[in-house]
Scaffold this active site. Structure first.
Site, PDB file in Angstrom:
ATOM      1  CD  GLU A   1     126.347 -32.971   1.815  1.00  0.00           C
ATOM      2  OE1 GLU A   1     127.286 -33.349   2.544  1.00  0.00           O
ATOM      3  OE2 GLU A   1     125.411 -32.266   2.234  1.00  0.00           O
TER       4      GLU A   1
ATOM      5  N   GLY B   1     119.568 -34.258   4.468  1.00  0.00           N
ATOM      6  CA  GLY B   1     119.617 -34.107   3.027  1.00  0.00           C
ATOM      7  C   GLY B   1     120.667 -34.977   2.388  1.00  0.00           C
TER       8      GLY B   1
ATOM      9  CG  HIS C   1     131.000 -30.866   3.679  1.00  0.00           C
ATOM     10  ND1 HIS C   1     131.412 -29.982   4.650  1.00  0.00           N
ATOM     11  CD2 HIS C   1     129.640 -30.900   3.761  1.00  0.00           C
ATOM     12  CE1 HIS C   1     130.365 -29.513   5.295  1.00  0.00           C
ATOM     13  NE2 HIS C   1     129.271 -30.045   4.777  1.00  0.00           N
TER      14      HIS C   1
END
Length: 882
Positions: free
Chosen positions: A304, A267, A307
């Site tokens: 993301e 993804g 992260h």
């Protein structure tokens, strides 16, 4: 492609690296077929002791030159192969190693390392892709500071990007080439390295952090697609602000970049400061993307970005700790989505996905702990167990400790382990330290034991003593390699509901039950609540406080009451699901026996009451009206599953709902229809979701006016959500309107691959015998390409994973078709091939004839020579006897 005999990697064998790399200076000269990579590595011994050989990982590399401290190494002092570089006697002191390799991006069909996505150069290094760029200590506990110089022909790649901040850029004198130099000041493992070069358009914005710093935000896409980046940019800014408010985490570089590429195995990837995305999770507009697409973009952009702290600033010591970054970050993105949208709807949606994927994984041959103790191929452990169950484990800690102590534990984790490669033990210890609670050893079993716990609860009401007793037993079923399990710590959030629908006070051992949460720690426990003048109705595992299977003797009338009155929205939804599942299981058996299918007036009344309650948010009502999925029903049956019977029972239930509540559904459809421009906000999306399920249930009656309603919506839609909802409804009915709409859809959107993916997936999921031939034909369609993972997932993945009747055809043709695709794809892209093989994970639960055919297909694949490690690992584990 790695085809060598797999070598099992075990957690117990972990040892710190003998060597560390302090800095990495890369000079990458891009060329389609011969990219030169010059790496300067400052290497030092890790601790004292006698010197050891330096062994660097590689894969399909060609070594051009090698130098140590500026002097070329003689050939007799090292051994180089495409997959390894060994220096037998390196100096026992810090030194500079210079390595030049050549790689071929255009030939890299695995999409790991440096490859070409169309005309764009990009990288994917997690988990072990960096070794395909240069020789390296390719393990996450080797963290270095990277400086990257990229050079390319300006006409071919005018945009050159890498991790960190831009330090310099310019022309290469006397050539048509130019360069850019990027430096990331934060140490990182090599799996977070990223490089991009190509003809890309940029959409820019900025963000002011909580300390007042200005951060430049850039999204790079193919030219002409800039207008489809607005929602991604908005999602990014909201995620950045939320992380500051919810976790106190501020972004740390001067620039944050996202690059959308059309060929990507996953993804998205959280490379430090330079996230690379599958373009389906960036590009959206009202006429090209559905509400589901918009929500997916919001969640993946946030995931993301989050992260940056849970994955980048603090990474994992080894790949066994993958859940430390992924499970924790999934929890964070779920909380973000809950705050941005509807907490109840988000929780129900997350649990539906968990049960459909992770519970199935836990019940089959591919079951593994959240933190596995052994693997043959790490690419195969990017699973729902690691991600979704890993998130549930973090959520349980919050449930056990409460929000304040949980936040204190997170703050301690960020402070204590910033800049480190950490372990699960270190993470959990932070919560033990801030709480002073000695739950650490037993709670760790959630990370070490596979399987979904069964929690059986038997209630007893004593009217004379005015007590309500819960006898609770927990068991964890055997899983591969783990026949015997120890009891878990299970937080069971409960409510005892009175006749008026309100929660009654919970007094346990003379004290109020803190936050309404019982902590199950033994195989068998008894809890006695006092002060009940009436028999309450139990509402257990509220909010799905633990990822368990709950067994509770409860009357249908009580479930109907909870569906209408339970203060906990999750358990309102669960009550309807339990009523529906009970009926569906009865009707599956009846269909197989040739007996009439039953109806449940109590369930119909409960659904009618829900439809009549206009105070409920539309998205919640839509979830309440949706029967359990075919996968849910098969999982509940557990063995001797007949997919045709499951499909028939579920379709009959949907048709019955449409027949019984036709007028109310039609009225709701009209009420949910909105005028004016499309908006992707949660409230508007919820209205469209309710409108969609009303349309589907009405069409299940096969009435001409219902099909006409769907056709009219398709033709008149002003947004992709409504158009796809109508097309999905029409696709389930073999009528002329379906063929006309499918042809029209392709002619409208033939030039947009992401939209055509929807067209491919929709046709692959049609539950009809003709579908397999249709899918075979579509593999030769100009819109399909085996080289693009999105196309493969759309057509083959949808057939294998979403079309339960046709993949599981009684004649085995569905199994053979998918296996043949896997064998053709495996030499080119083993990761995608292995994920397709995951469709066979529940083969042992099927009825005998299908089970035998699936096993024969699996054995055929297993017997094929030169399988990749990825596919061989999946097939071997799927076939293994428990």
């Amino acid at each position: 492609m790695r085809t060598e005999e797999p070598r099992s990697i075990r957690l117990k064998d972990y040892r710190p690296p003998n060597w560390l790399i302090e800095t990495v200076d890369l000079d990458v000269s891009l060329d389609p077929t011969a990219t030169s990579v010059r790496a300067k590595l400052k290497i030092k011994p890790n601790g004292g002791g006698a010197p050891t050989p330096l062994v660097l990982d590689g894969e399909d590399l060609k070594l051009v030159s090698l130098a140590l401290d500026g002097a070329s190494l003689p050939a007799e002092s090292y051994v180089a192969s495409p997959d390894r570089l060994t220096i037998a006697q390196p100096p026992n002191r810090p030194f500079l190693l210079e390595i030049e390799t050549v790689v071929d991006p255009a030939a890299n069909t695995q999409l790991m390392g440096l490859y070409r996505a169309g005309t764009t150069y990009c990288t994917q290094c997690e988990a072990e892709g960096f070794r395909r760029i240069t020789y390296f200590l390719d393990r996450p506990d080797v963290m270095a500071i990277y400086t990257t110089r990229i050079e390319a022909d300006r006409n071919e790649a005018p945009v050159l990007l890498a991790n960190g901040n831009l330090m310099a850029q310019g022309e290469v004198a006397g050539t048509s080439r130019h360069f850019a130099v990027w430096r990331d000041p934060f140490p990182k493992p090599c799996y977070l390295f990223a490089l991009v070069g190509g003809q890309l358009a940029r959409v820019s914005d900025n963000f002011i952090t909580m300390s007042g710093r200005k951060v430049a935000l850039h999204i790079y896409v193919e030219p002409g697609k800039e207008q489809r980046c607005a929602y991604a940019m908005d999602s990014l800014k909201r995620a950045m602000r939320w992380d500051e408010q919810a976790f106190g985490r501020e972004y740390d570089l001067d620039i944050f970049m996202i690059v959308a590429v059309s060929a990507f195995n996953m993804g998205a990837m959280e490379n430090k400061g330079l996230n690379v995305f599958n373009d389906k999770y960036v590009l959206a507009s009202p006429t090209t993307a559905t509400d589901t697409d918009f929500a997916g973009i919001e969640a993946v952009i946030a995931h993301e970005y989050f992260h940056n702290w849970t994955g980048d600033r603090i990474t994992c010591r080894d790949w066994f700790q993958l859940c430390l970054k992924e499970g924790l970050t999934v929890f964070r993105d779920q909380e973000f989505s809950a705050d941005q949208r509807s907490r109840a709807v988000e929780r129900i949606s997350d649990v539906r996905a968990l049960r459909s994927h992770q519970f199935v994984e836990d019940a089959g041959p591919l079951a593994h702990p959240v933190r596995p103790e052994i693997y043959n191929e790490i690419n195969n452990f990017y699973t729902s167990t690691v991600y979704d169950k890993g998130a549930e484990v973090v959520r349980m800690m919050k449930t056990l400790l409460g929000p304040d102590l949980f936040r204190n534990g997170m703050d301690l984790y960020f402070t204590r382990h910033d800049g480190q490669a950490a372990t699960v033990e270190q993470f959990v210890q932070c919560f033990a330290d801030v709480s002073g609670r000695d739950f650490f050893p037993q709670f760790m079993r959630w990370y070490s034991q596979a399987g979904t716990p069964d929690v059986k609860v038997v209630p007893h009401y004593d009217a004379h003593k005015k007590t309500y007793r819960l006898d609770v037993v927990q068991t964890i079923p055997p899983t591969p390699g783990q026949p015997n399990k120890a009891p878990m710590v299970i937080p069971l959030a409960i409510g005892l509901v009175g006749k008026d629908g309100s929660d009654l006070p919970l007094t346990l051992d003379g004290r109020p039950l803190e936050r309404g949460v019982l902590a199950l720690t033994e195989v068998s426990q008894t809890f006695v609540f006092t002060g009940f003048a009436e028999r309450p109705i139990p509402s257990l595992n509220r909010g799905f406080s633990a990822p368990v299977k709950l067994s509770l003797p409860i009357e249908p009338s009580e479930l109907c009451f909870l569906a209408a009155r339970d203060p906990d929205p999750f358990n309102r939804w669960q009550a309807v699901q339990t009523l529906a599942m009970t009926l569906l299981k009865v009707n599956v058996s009846a269909w197989r026996d040739g007996a009439p299918l039953r109806e449940d007036e109590g369930l119909m009344a409960a659904l009618g009451a829900i439809l009549a309650d206009q105070k409920l948010e539309p998205a919640f009502v839509a979830l309440m009206l949706a029967p359990p999925s075919e996968a849910d029903i098969a999982r509940e049956i557990g063995h001797d599953v007949d997919p045709d019977a499951v499909f028939a029972a579920r379709r009959r239930l949907r048709a019955t709902i449409g027949e019984k509540h036709g007028a109310v559904l039609a009225a709701a459809f009209e009420r949910m229809t909105m005028q004016g421009p499309y908006r992707p906000d949660a409230q508007s999306a919820g209205r469209r979701a309710l409108k969609k399920i009303c349309l589907d249930l009405l069409a299940m009656t096969e009435r001409d006016d219902a099909i006409a309603r769907a056709n009219a919506q398709y033709e008149g839609a002003n947004n992709m959500t409504d158009r796809m909802a109508a097309l999905e409804t029409l696709a389930l009915h073999d009528r002329p309107e379906r063929a006309a709409a499918l042809d029209n859809f392709y002619s409208r959107y033939a030039d947009d691959p992401l939209i055509i993916d929807k067209w491919l997936a929709l046709q692959a999921a049609i539950p009809e015998v003709a579908t397999l031939d249709r899918v075979r034909a579509l593999t030769g369609h100009p819109a399909f390409s085996m080289a693009n993972p999105n196309r493969v997932r759309a057509l083959i993945g949808a057939f294998a994973q979403a079309n339960h009747t046709q993949f599981n055809r009684r004649d085995g043709a569905g199994y053979d078709f998918v296996a043949d695709i896997v064998l053709a794809l495996d030499p080119k892209n083993p990761q995608v091939a292995a994920r397709l093989m995951g469709a066979f994970r529940s083969w042992r639960a099927l009825e005998g004839e299908r089970r035998a055919r699936a096993q024969a297909t699996l054995r055929r694949v297993a017997g094929t020579s030169a399988l990749s490690r990825d596919v061989a690992d999946i097939v071997d584990r799927t076939l293994a006897e428990n």
